[in-house]
Design a protein around this motif. Structure first.
Motif, short mmCIF file in Angstrom:
data_model
loop_
_atom_site.label_atom_id
_atom_site.label_comp_id
_atom_site.label_asym_id
_atom_site.label_seq_id
_atom_site.Cartn_x
_atom_site.Cartn_y
_atom_site.Cartn_z
N ASN A 166 0.62 -1.05 0.01
CA ASN A 166 0.27 -0.33 -0.22
C ASN A 166 1.20 1.39 0.24
N ILE A 169 -0.27 8.40 2.14
CA ILE A 169 0.31 9.57 2.57
C ILE A 169 -0.26 9.97 4.24
N TYR A 170 0.74 10.08 4.90
CA TYR A 170 0.72 9.93 6.03
C TYR A 170 1.87 10.87 6.71
N ARG A 171 1.31 11.68 7.62
CA ARG A 171 2.35 13.46 7.98
C ARG A 171 3.65 12.36 8.68
N GLN A 188 -7.51 4.22 7.91
CA GLN A 188 -6.50 3.84 6.87
C GLN A 188 -6.00 2.45 6.53
N HIS A 189 -5.29 2.27 5.32
CA HIS A 189 -5.13 1.15 4.90
C HIS A 189 -4.02 0.69 5.66
C1 LIG Z 1 -1.18 15.93 1.58
C2 LIG Z 1 -1.59 14.83 2.46
C3 LIG Z 1 -1.36 14.54 4.22
C4 LIG Z 1 -2.61 13.67 4.83
N1 LIG Z 1 -2.09 13.68 6.42
C5 LIG Z 1 -2.42 12.21 6.41
C6 LIG Z 1 -2.59 11.62 7.39
O1 LIG Z 1 -1.54 12.33 8.68
N2 LIG Z 1 -2.85 10.36 8.02
C7 LIG Z 1 -3.56 9.99 7.61
O2 LIG Z 1 -3.72 8.60 7.88
N3 LIG Z 1 -4.00 10.25 6.31
C8 LIG Z 1 -3.09 11.20 5.74
N4 LIG Z 1 -3.92 11.62 4.35
C9 LIG Z 1 -4.81 11.00 3.66
C10 LIG Z 1 -4.75 10.17 3.25
O3 LIG Z 1 -3.26 9.91 1.95
C11 LIG Z 1 -6.04 9.31 2.31
O4 LIG Z 1 -6.51 9.06 3.03
C12 LIG Z 1 -5.26 7.76 1.84
O5 LIG Z 1 -6.44 7.84 1.16
C13 LIG Z 1 -4.55 7.47 2.54
O6 LIG Z 1 -4.28 6.00 1.65
P1 LIG Z 1 -4.93 4.51 2.13
O7 LIG Z 1 -6.47 4.65 1.48
O8 LIG Z 1 -4.30 3.15 1.11
O9 LIG Z 1 -5.32 4.30 3.24
C14 LIG Z 1 -3.39 12.76 3.74
C15 LIG Z 1 -3.07 13.18 2.11
C16 LIG Z 1 -2.63 14.57 1.77
C17 LIG Z 1 -3.02 14.92 0.27
#
Ligand SMILES: Cc1cc2nc3c(=O)[nH]c(=O)nc-3n(C[C@H](O)[C@H](O)[C@H](O)COP(=O)(O)O)c2cc1C
Length: 508
Positions: A166, A169-171, A188-189
């Motif tokens: 997978n 984006i996670y901070r 989240q995934h």
């Molecule tokens: C700039 C940006 C920052 C993000 N920060 C976070 C974060 O810190 N934690 C989180 O769980 N999702 C965060 N997201 C949202 C996830 O990336 C988004 O929900 C994504 O679908 C997660 O991937 P997944 O579907 O594979 O879980 C962020 C997205 C973006 C574009």
């Protein structure tokens, strides 16, 4: 009209920057800028409402000629024009067409190709040499809890059973020279993977962060790609060529071979290893995600290109200032919702839009109604989908005569087609939701305690109420006719327009 798409493989971040430069979409900032607050402030002020340029900073205080990394790139996707370019469409393509295209590209698949090596391996840093402070990581905002190195990197993890990767984006904030606490939610995934590794008895989970590559990496990693479909496959479909991946040095994961910077390591699953993280200027436009102990990456290796470019972004859309996440979400969150509605079998969906100022927390759906209760079916389908976890809090449904890209049109429909006493406002209480939304009580934003936030969701059914009786006075319609003149009356007046002097400019 959808233009014919010409997928583009930019090759790497540098190819994307060159394309932006050629299209007049890039501002190079060569004057010295401080990584501490100033760079982030410039990025926020330059952003505009989808109007600002992408920015390449090449003269950053404390990171001069001999630094391991000297450049920061941001804002690549903070305009619909640049999202169109990424998708291989003319820059002036209407966002509605981008949404329609997003419906197909986000579920298409072109598997990656594993290659032996690539520019990402030009420098390999291990052991005591690892020092995250060697990168010009901005203190993006004065209010942030620290320097955020993970703002737009693709975070790679793997399901321990299926082996499917997978990329999300996670901070993540620098917690020490080789430590990065991150914000991740169970729903989240990455959270699914954490649960699977824990249930298999592991105390750590392998993780890699690919920072700086083609724009589709951030776009797709930030999108709710269906579980089990690897983001690399979707990126391949967007760029029309397989992503070339290399194996990491210290973990069994793969990253783009021409990524600028790759951080490898293990995410601690045992709370005794958690470090303090947060707060951060967040997607909502508020400082959020309170300072608390969070799962932390123990960095085991950094690989990077020669003279690498750090890719990052500021979060938080506000009126007049749209973030990259807000801009991308307006397209891919709408596209995803449209697919969710289709899969749930809701008929008559004619348009879907998530205005970038709130990144899809409010969604507007245009439908051609054919039966009573169709708007409620829309809301139920969206709220029941996993894509609805951090989006679609407020669902507004309108008829197909309302242009959902026009705020005034939607506002007008809400004014005259909503009757709160006739079930047009429906609240779905206590669902999962975004743990960063300040309208949720602080206790209910505690994602460590609950695994997710808590949202009370609302449907605004701004369609004409089909529960009303057809009115013989209106030829059997439920609502009266509009005051807009009949076509023959318009034609007659248009024929006299110049005779009436209405075609001449009045101000000199
Ligand atoms: C700039 C940006 C920052 C993000 N920060 C976070 C974060 O810190 N934690 C989180 O769980 N999702 C965060 N997201 C949202 C996830 O990336 C988004 O929900 C994504 O679908 C997660 O991937 P997944 O579907 O594979 O879980 C962020 C997205 C973006 C574009």
């Amino acid at each position: 009209m959808t233009s014919e798409r010409q997928p583009v493989a930019f090759g790497d971040l540098r190819g994307w920057i060159a394309a932006l430069d050629g299209a007049g979409e890039l501002q190079r900032i060569e004057a010295e800028v401080d990584w501490n607050i100033e760079l982030g402030t410039i990025a926020r002020l330059a952003q505009g409402a989808g109007t600002g340029p992408a920015l390449l900073f090449s003269n950053i205080r404390d990171y001069g000629a001999n630094a391991r990394c000297r450049q920061v790139f941001t804002g690549g996707l903070s305009s619909a024009r640049r999202v169109a370019m990424m998708l291989g469409l003319p820059p002036d393509t209407h966002p509605r067409e981008l949404v329609k295209l997003g419906r197909t590209v986000l579920s298409q698949s072109l598997p990656p190709k594993i290659v032996k090596t690539g520019p990402a391996k030009e420098n390999v840093v291990k052991g005591d040499d690892i020092d995250l402070y060697e990168f010009p990581v901005p203190q993006w905002n004065r209010a942030d809890g620290g320097r955020y190195i993970m703002t737009y990197g693709g975070v790679v993890t793997k399901d321990p059973t299926s082996g499917v990767m997978n990329v999300g984006i996670y901070r993540g904030m620098i917690g020490g020279k080789d430590r990065i606490p991150i914000l991740m939610w169970r729903a989240q995934h990455i959270g699914h993977h954490v649960t699977a590794w824990q249930q298999a008895g592991h105390k750590e989970m392998p993780i890699a962060v690919a920072i700086g590559w083609e724009p589709s990496l951030g776009f797709v990693a930030g999108s709710p790609v269906p579980k089990g479909l690897c983001e690399y496959d979707v990126i391949g479909a967007i760029r029309g060529a397989p992503v070339e991946l290399v194996k990491c040095e210290t973990v069994d994961l793969h990253v783009p071979a021409s990524a600028e910077i790759v951080i490898e390591g293990y995410l601690g699953l045992d709370p005794s290893t958690f470090m303090m993280e947060g707060p951060f200027a967040e997607v909502t436009g508020y400082v959020a995600g309170d300072r608390s102990p969070k799962p932390t990456i123990r960095v085991t290796c950094i690989t990077h290109r020669k003279d690498p470019i750090l890719r990052g972004t500021i979060e938080g859309s506000m009126p007049g200032c749209y973030s990259e996440n807000g801009m991308c979400s307006s397209i891919m969150r709408a596209a995803t919702a449209w697919n969710v509605l289709d899969r749930a079998g809701v008929p008559g969906i004619t348009d879907v839009w998530c205005p970038p100022v709130q990144a899809g927390v409010n969604i507007v759906v245009q439908i051609k109604q054919s039966y009573r209760g169709q708007a409620k079916q829309v809301a139920n389908a969206l709220w029941g989908s996993s894509a609805g976890h951090v989006r679609y809090k407020h669902v507004t449904v309108v008829d197909d005569d309302i242009d959902i890209h026009d705020y005034a049109a939607v506002d007008w429909a809400i004014a005259y087609r909503v009757n709160a006493g006739e079930d047009d406002i429906v609240i779905m209480p206590a669902t999962f939701g975004l743990g960063l939304d300040p309208s949720t009580r602080k206790r209910d934003r505690n994602t460590s305690l609950f695994g997710t936030g808590k949202w009370n969701r609302m449907l605004i059914d701004a369609t004409m109420n089909l529960d009303y009786d057809p009115d013989p006075e209106f030829d059997g319609a439920r609502f009266p006719p509009l005051v807009w003149p009949a076509p023959e009356d318009i034609d007659a007046v248009k024929a006299r327009w110049s005779e009436l002097g209405l075609d001449k400019p009045r101000r000199k």
